[in-house]
Design a protein around this motif. Structure first.
Motif: not given
Ligand SMILES: [Zn+2]
Lengths: 114, 238
Positions: B126-128, B137-139, B141-143, B217-221
């Motif tokens: 869970m995150r804002l 819900m964040h399903f 990981i973001d780098f 810019p990020h990678l959502h994995y």
């Molecule tokens: Zn993400």
């Protein structure tokens, strides 16, 4: 009409199952029965039926009795106890095979939802 | 009304069988009855014996009877499978099945999609939400990474999906690793693979971007196991 290859593997199963239900049948009767049960989609030719019947008889799965009608002799086939067992196990095997084929050929993987 | 052939008519049918080289007695006797039945069923429709027998005979090719007989005798002479042969057959089938299943088992997605030098800005859970400002819900990981940073496959697999879109995941890729695991790479600026292509662990598959609903810019994995999104952290190996 279905292809010969498809039919060949299932012919023994069809014959055993029919005899299990009907008790005893003669060749011509079997062809007519298969035709009407399948709405005419499955035509069992003599060339496929009789070799299979004779084979099943030689394997001890079928027994025969002959009725003479004047100059004609009618050969009736029925299941031996071993044939009865074979009918049950073949049907079970076919059911599992057809379920597996269905899974392989017609299943779609779920697309991912966002 | 049931039509029954008389002796003369039966003899006529028997001649047909003899002419077609059907001479194995048990089969000849049986086919005689069979063909008589066929003729009788035609005659029941109201046609003469002469016409009915001609129609029935015409359904048989020149060599049909001979083939029927050869096939019957061939099958009878075939020896039943010995137990030894059967066990070899079963062994062969088992081996084939085993190889097929083995072929579909890859390692779970275990490497870092950008390598290890990138900061995780948002974990699984869970995150804002940074754009919607709501708890969600964040399903994955973001780098955080600059646009153009190479993205690598985290295990062997096949490209199951390539999507180019402006919202949500933006440009993204789904890899299928085996019948259980998939991985997803989102917010890409560029996609370097095609749908259906095979990839190896560590292959370049795309470049980092900010193509969907994203602030920087990020990678959502994501890692998907049996259809459920799971925390990728549990599968990373050091
Ligand atoms: Zn993400």
């Amino acid at each position: 009409m279905f292809s010969k290859e498809l039919l060949k593997g299932t012919l023994k199963t069809i014959i055993l199952k029919l005899l299990e239900e009907k008790g005893r049948m003669y060749g011509y009767e079997i062809t007519q029965h298969v035709k009407s049960l399948s709405d005419g989609k499955l035509i069992l030719t003599e060339g496929a039926l009789y070799p299979t019947l004779h084979k099943l008889e030689s394997e001890g799965l079928l027994k025969t009795e002959k009725i003479f009608l004047g100059k004609r002799a009618r050969k009736y086939y029925s299941l031996t106890p071993a044939g009865n067992k074979a009918s049950i196990s073949r049907l079970k095997e076919f059911r599992e095979f057809s379920a597996a084929m269905h899974m392989i050929l017609f299943s779609k993987t779920n697309p991912d939802g966002h | 009304m049931v039509t029954e052939l008389n002796n003369q008519q039966i003899a006529y049918v028997e001649d047909f069988l003899t002419a077609h080289q059907l001479d194995y007695p048990p089969l000849k006797e049986e086919m005689l009855d069979h063909i008589c039945c066929m003729i009788e069923s035609r005659m029941a429709e109201g046609i003469s014996f002469h016409l009915a027998s001609k129609k029935v005979f015409d359904t048989f090719g020149k060599d049909d009877m001979k083939e029927l007989q050869d096939q019957t005798i061939f099958l009878l002479e075939q020896k039943p499978l010995t137990m030894k042969k059967i066990s070899f057959l079963v062994l062969g089938l088992l081996l084939t099945a085993f190889t097929l299943v083995w072929g579909m088992k890859a390692d779970p997605p275990s490497s870092y999609p950008l390598g290890k030098d990138f900061e995780v800005t948002s974990h699984f859970g869970m995150r804002l939400h940074p754009v919607y400002k709501k708890k969600k819900m964040h399903f994955g990981i973001d780098f955080r990474a600059p646009v153009g940073t190479p993205v690598y496959a985290t295990s062997d697999g096949v490209v199951e999906k390539v999507a180019e879109q402006k919202r949500g995941y933006g440009n993204h890729i789904v890899l299928r690793h085996d019948d259980s695991f998939k991985s997803l790479y989102a917010q890409l600026s560029e996609i370097k693979v095609d749908s259906g292509q095979s990839v190896k662990k560590g292959d370049l598959i795309g470049l980092v971007g900010s193509s969907g609903t994203s602030t920087a810019p990020h990678l959502h994995y994501e890692v998907i196991k049996d259809g459920k999104k799971v925390d990728p952290v549990n599968y990373f190996t050091p």
